[in-house]
Design a protein around this motif. Structure first.
Motif, PDB file in Angstrom:
ATOM      1  N   THR A   1       0.976  -1.189   0.069  1.00 53.10           N
ATOM      2  CA  THR A   1      -0.085  -0.055   0.064  1.00 53.10           C
ATOM      3  C   THR A   1       0.841   1.140   0.067  1.00 53.10           C
ATOM      4  OG1 THR A   1      -1.651  -1.159   1.186  1.00 53.10           O
ATOM      5  CG2 THR A   1      -2.023   1.184   1.338  1.00 53.10           C
ATOM      6  N   TYR A   2       1.753   1.250   0.661  1.00 51.05           N
ATOM      7  CA  TYR A   2       2.744   2.424   0.874  1.00 51.05           C
ATOM      8  C   TYR A   2       3.539   2.481  -0.371  1.00 51.05           C
ATOM      9  CZ  TYR A   2       6.779   5.322   2.613  1.00 51.05           C
ATOM     10  OH  TYR A   2       7.707   6.200   2.537  1.00 51.05           O
ATOM     11  N   GLN A   3       3.976   1.693  -1.167  1.00 53.28           N
ATOM     12  CA  GLN A   3       4.502   1.675  -2.538  1.00 53.28           C
ATOM     13  C   GLN A   3       3.599   2.231  -3.538  1.00 53.28           C
ATOM     14  OE1 GLN A   3       7.660   1.128  -3.737  1.00 53.28           O
ATOM     15  NE2 GLN A   3       6.766   2.112  -5.495  1.00 53.28           N
ATOM     16  N   ALA A   4       2.169   1.680  -3.463  1.00 59.99           N
ATOM     17  CA  ALA A   4       1.329   2.200  -4.351  1.00 59.99           C
ATOM     18  C   ALA A   4       0.879   3.694  -4.131  1.00 59.99           C
ATOM     19  CB  ALA A   4      -0.028   1.258  -4.249  1.00 59.99           C
ATOM     20  N   LEU A   5       1.051   3.946  -3.210  1.00 58.48           N
ATOM     21  CA  LEU A   5       0.888   5.488  -2.611  1.00 58.48           C
ATOM     22  C   LEU A   5       1.852   6.331  -3.545  1.00 58.48           C
ATOM     23  CD1 LEU A   5       0.004   5.695   0.921  1.00 58.48           C
ATOM     24  CD2 LEU A   5      -1.577   6.287  -0.708  1.00 58.48           C
ATOM     25  N   ALA A   6       3.269   6.037  -3.278  1.00 55.59           N
ATOM     26  CA  ALA A   6       4.145   6.609  -4.062  1.00 55.59           C
ATOM     27  C   ALA A   6       3.964   6.635  -5.575  1.00 55.59           C
ATOM     28  CB  ALA A   6       5.533   6.246  -3.842  1.00 55.59           C
ATOM     29  N   ASN A   7       3.335   5.640  -6.073  1.00 57.56           N
ATOM     30  CA  ASN A   7       3.110   5.605  -7.506  1.00 57.56           C
ATOM     31  C   ASN A   7       1.892   6.289  -7.806  1.00 57.56           C
ATOM     32  OD1 ASN A   7       5.090   3.692  -7.758  1.00 57.56           O
ATOM     33  ND2 ASN A   7       3.733   2.164  -7.723  1.00 57.56           N
ATOM     34  N   TYR A   8       0.855   6.555  -7.121  1.00 59.45           N
ATOM     35  CA  TYR A   8      -0.503   7.306  -7.322  1.00 59.45           C
ATOM     36  C   TYR A   8       0.109   8.988  -7.218  1.00 59.45           C
ATOM     37  CZ  TYR A   8      -5.138   8.386  -6.139  1.00 59.45           C
ATOM     38  OH  TYR A   8      -6.509   9.021  -6.330  1.00 59.45           O
ATOM     39  N   PHE A   9       1.097   9.188  -6.217  1.00 55.05           N
ATOM     40  CA  PHE A   9       1.071  10.728  -6.318  1.00 55.05           C
ATOM     41  C   PHE A   9       2.186  10.934  -6.937  1.00 55.05           C
ATOM     42  CE2 PHE A   9      -1.308  10.144  -2.073  1.00 55.05           C
ATOM     43  CZ  PHE A   9      -2.480  10.988  -2.291  1.00 55.05           C
ATOM     44  N   GLN A  10       3.026  10.055  -7.729  1.00 53.45           N
ATOM     45  CA  GLN A  10       4.248  10.258  -8.467  1.00 53.45           C
ATOM     46  C   GLN A  10       5.328  11.003  -7.419  1.00 53.45           C
ATOM     47  OE1 GLN A  10       4.561   9.526 -11.970  1.00 53.45           O
ATOM     48  NE2 GLN A  10       3.071   7.980 -10.946  1.00 53.45           N
ATOM     49  N   ILE A  11       5.530  10.179  -6.458  1.00 53.47           N
ATOM     50  CA  ILE A  11       6.599  10.937  -5.397  1.00 53.47           C
ATOM     51  C   ILE A  11       7.873  10.148  -5.611  1.00 53.47           C
ATOM     52  CG2 ILE A  11       7.256  11.106  -2.931  1.00 53.47           C
ATOM     53  CD1 ILE A  11       4.002  11.266  -2.495  1.00 53.47           C
ATOM     54  N   PRO A  12       8.858  10.813  -5.638  1.00 53.35           N
ATOM     55  CA  PRO A  12      10.334  10.059  -6.110  1.00 53.35           C
ATOM     56  C   PRO A  12      10.773   9.772  -4.351  1.00 53.35           C
ATOM     57  CG  PRO A  12      10.291  12.385  -6.969  1.00 53.35           C
ATOM     58  CD  PRO A  12       8.857  12.165  -6.049  1.00 53.35           C
ATOM     59  N   ILE A  13      11.619   9.072  -4.516  1.00 53.45           N
ATOM     60  CA  ILE A  13      12.246   8.462  -3.141  1.00 53.45           C
ATOM     61  C   ILE A  13      13.291   9.696  -2.432  1.00 53.45           C
ATOM     62  CG2 ILE A  13      14.084   7.114  -2.269  1.00 53.45           C
ATOM     63  CD1 ILE A  13      13.300   4.694  -4.324  1.00 53.45           C
ATOM     64  N   GLY A  14      12.970  10.069  -1.313  1.00 53.15           N
ATOM     65  CA  GLY A  14      13.516  10.783  -0.544  1.00 53.15           C
ATOM     66  C   GLY A  14      13.026  12.058  -0.460  1.00 53.15           C
ATOM     67  N   SER A  15      11.823  12.281  -1.385  1.00 55.06           N
ATOM     68  CA  SER A  15      11.023  13.765  -1.260  1.00 55.06           C
ATOM     69  C   SER A  15       9.792  13.520  -0.230  1.00 55.06           C
ATOM     70  CB  SER A  15      10.812  13.914  -2.549  1.00 55.06           C
ATOM     71  OG  SER A  15       9.859  13.231  -3.231  1.00 55.06           O
ATOM     72  N   ALA A  16       8.894  14.748  -0.316  1.00 57.46           N
ATOM     73  CA  ALA A  16       7.498  14.550   0.174  1.00 57.46           C
ATOM     74  C   ALA A  16       7.439  14.822   1.475  1.00 57.46           C
ATOM     75  CB  ALA A  16       6.681  13.416  -0.392  1.00 57.46           C
ATOM     76  N   LEU A  17       8.515  15.116   2.427  1.00 62.14           N
ATOM     77  CA  LEU A  17       8.590  15.459   3.715  1.00 62.14           C
ATOM     78  C   LEU A  17       7.708  16.705   4.167  1.00 62.14           C
ATOM     79  CD1 LEU A  17       9.511  14.895   6.777  1.00 62.14           C
ATOM     80  CD2 LEU A  17      11.522  16.508   6.141  1.00 62.14           C
ATOM     81  N   ASN A  18       6.701  16.332   4.916  1.00 62.22           N
ATOM     82  CA  ASN A  18       5.681  17.423   5.401  1.00 62.22           C
ATOM     83  C   ASN A  18       4.793  17.822   4.209  1.00 62.22           C
ATOM     84  OD1 ASN A  18       6.507  17.354   8.171  1.00 62.22           O
ATOM     85  ND2 ASN A  18       7.966  18.815   7.658  1.00 62.22           N
TER      86      ASN A  18
END
Length: 634
Positions: free
Chosen positions: A354-371
């Motif tokens: 589910t965590y991985q799918a969220l990253a794909n859904y929102f197109q979030i690169p590794i290491g980003s999106a803090l806060n």
């Protein structure tokens, strides 16, 4: 101003409720304080009054956006300046709000616990003249609490920035171990608990065993007049039950978090103003609502914890008049609750997927999106990745408890705008773009403060004034935003997902098996307490609830279903306890015939002893063995 003058000026009350004044004085003396008041006990006044009596601003940490908005609105109506920072606000809005708290005349800043760890909050807090930290729903800080929020553990860090400012923690639901944990986690300088008994003498707690719940519900509402709340465990049932009541001549409506803000407000106001008698709801209903004349709160399903049940049932009878907390129960309810607990703990692999799918859904690169926050449509996400929405929700809740992200409640965020050009540049824009002159003038005439702050607007109202459509107004606002004349944030009812750590690779996601096991164990214990309450037939319902909250020396209430059956015995509590204790001691030594048992009881009339034995047998405390002798049930 004196605290009594403040109470009279802003709330119109001549005196405080029991314990409120003690809590207020404790805070004013600079003591860290934990205040335990039952639902409807007036917790907010306990921090609002001392904050108003001193120079400076009170920072209130609160877990629910709806509660924050409600309290800000209530304070504003009383002429008290209050603001809130929550999911759905842009960084610009947060920046402006915090500036107003540091340099303006704001008296109350409401903030979610997730926000207090951000750099922008810490830096602005240093510049604020804080007079009190109030921690609402403070049971969220404890892993033993029924709604643990890891971000609450960061609240003690505020002491590093403002070491001399007292903490006032408040809750309506805390067991003895949670009481201890709150003080430990908030690093109280010394233990200081002010507690009002959780006893509600005017509420009769009743458990009704019934297979045909809908028919029984109609009978209950026809026999007990007045306003009612009926709780069910899913959104579809709210509508079905409300319709059944309506068909049976009872004024009813349904309510859940999936409705639009306008629908929720309309339904809520109709109920508060007695235009609707019964509201059928999920647990989304009731937070922040103080309607004193609720006569019945009925639960159609077993709640997941006694904390949740006590809080919801406690919305009845706040006017101190007779009221009822009724639980309708059938045998399958136990199995359904056990299944819900099991299903609310998805396996670790599903949580990671589910965590991985969220990253794909929102197109979030590794290491980003803090806060960073994202509006989240759980139905769309579940459909897109072929997950069950129920499973996704519980995966997110587990990731939340591990401190990776936070999912806010579904919440209405109205449209907001702010003019980015100054007045001179805006006038020049209007001259060069006459097509938008009338549009801009209408907005400026309709709302104040548009150059200083983000201001709530209503596109439909603007359209009415311009004699056009809402869609055309929205298009115009988007166009002005594109030209950087304004900043425009369009309304939404979706919850928000906030990343509390930078996005990780799913294989790097660490979920402690011990934490997983411990949380499941806590959930199972809470479930077992609910089942004991629901299926017990021999102990006063009020005593069971009070004992759960650590009040071991309480008396029988005399008005619950168990006590009413006991009252038919025509024995005093002392007589019943004396006989029951003797019976228990004798039967634990050896099985006896009923004749020998009755003859062994001293100083009590025979007919009274027989009544107690019959009652204990009916409630399965005394059983008959295969030799037809009586035994005390193990």
């Amino acid at each position: 101003m004196d605290i009594h003058q403040i109470l009279l000026k802003y709330w119109g009350y001549n005196g405080f409720r029991p314990l409120q004044e003690d809590i207020i004085n404790s805070a004013l003396e600079g003591k860290d304080t934990l205040a335990l008041l039952p639902t409807g006990g007036g917790k907010s006044i306990c921090f609002q009054v001392p904050a108003l009596s001193k120079e400076g601003i009170c920072v209130v940490i609160s877990p629910l956006i709806a509660l924050m908005k409600d309290q800000v609105e209530n304070l504003t109506k009383r002429g008290i300046k209050a603001v809130a920072i929550y999911s759905g606000m842009t960084s610009r809005e947060i920046d402006i709000t915090l500036d107003n708290c540091a340099y303006g005349d704001v008296k109350f800043l409401y903030v979610s616990p997730e926000r207090i760890e951000t750099e922008i909050f810490k830096e602005r807090l240093k510049k604020m003249n804080v007079n009190l930290f109030a921690i609402d729903e403070s049971h969220c800080i404890s892993q033993w609490g029924y709604d643990f929020r890891p971000s609450y553990l960061n609240i003690s860090h505020l002491r590093e920035l403002k070491p001399d400012i007292p903490f006032l923690a408040l809750t309506a639901t805390a067991t003895p171990e949670v009481v201890e944990d709150i003080q430990k986690q908030l690093k109280f300088k010394q233990a200081n608990v002010l507690q009002k008994s959780f006893e509600r003498k005017n509420i009769a707690y009743v458990v009704v065993h019934e297979e045909d719940k809908l028919t029984r519900l109609v009978k209950i509402l026809n026999s007990i007049k007045g306003t009612s709340v009926v709780y069910v465990n899913n959104r579809k049932r709210t509508k079905d039950v409300a319709y059944h009541l309506y068909q049976n001549g009872i004024s009813a409506d349904f309510y859940h978090a999936g409705l639009t803000n306008e629908e929720r407000n309309t339904k809520q106001n109709n109920w508060i103003n007695n235009n609707t008698r019964v509201i059928v709801s999920t647990n989304a209903f009731g937070m922040g609502i103080d309607k004193p004349d609720v006569r019945t709160v009925v639960h159609m399903d077993l709640p997941s914890s006694l904390e949740a049940y006590f809080q919801e049932a406690g919305r009845a009878g706040r006017d101190e008049q007779k009221a009822y907390g009724i639980l309708l129960l059938e045998e399958n309810d136990r199995l359904n609750l056990e299944a819900n607990i099991t299903n609310s703990f998805p396996d670790l692999e599903t949580i990671k997927n589910t965590y991985q799918a969220l990253a794909n859904y929102f197109q979030i690169p590794i290491g980003s999106a803090l806060n960073e926050s994202y509006f989240f449509d759980i139905a769309d996400f579940s459909q897109q990745y072929n997950f069950k929405a129920f499973t996704v929700f519980h995966c997110l809740k587990f990731l939340e408890k591990e401190g990776y992200l936070y999912l806010s409640e579904a919440n209405h965020n109205p449209s907001r705008i702010k003019f980015e050009l100054n007045k001179a540049d805006l006038y020049e824009f209007q001259v060069k773009n006459p097509k938008y002159d009338s549009f801009i003038k209408t907005i400026l005439r309709s709302y104040a403060g548009l150059f200083e702050n983000f201001t709530k607007i209503n596109e439909f109202e603007i359209a009415k004034r311009l004699k056009t459509t809402k869609d055309k107004v929205v298009d115009g606002l988007h166009y002005l935003a594109k030209l950087e004349v304004i900043s425009y944030i369009e309304q939404t009812n979706l919850p928000q997902l906030t990343y509390l750590t930078p996005r990780l690779e799913s294989k790097s996601l660490y979920i402690s098996k011990q934490h997983y096991h411990d949380r499941k164990e806590i959930a199972v214990k809470k479930m077992e307490s609910v089942i004991y309450y629901a299926f017990s037939k021999h102990k006063c319902r009020s005593q069971i609830l009070l004992s759960y909250y650590g009040e071991k020396e309480s008396y029988r209430c005399g008005i619950c279903d168990v006590c009413l059956e006991r009252n038919k015995l025509e024995l005093s509590d002392i007589e019943f306890s004396s006989v029951s204790d003797q019976l228990k001691k004798l039967l634990k030594e050896q099985p006896l015939s009923i004749t020998d048992l009755v003859n062994s009881i001293k100083k009590v009339k025979e007919d009274k002893t027989i009544k107690v034995i019959q009652w204990l047998m009916e409630n399965h405390k005394i059983i008959t063995n295969d030799k037809n002798l009586l035994e005390w049930r193990k």
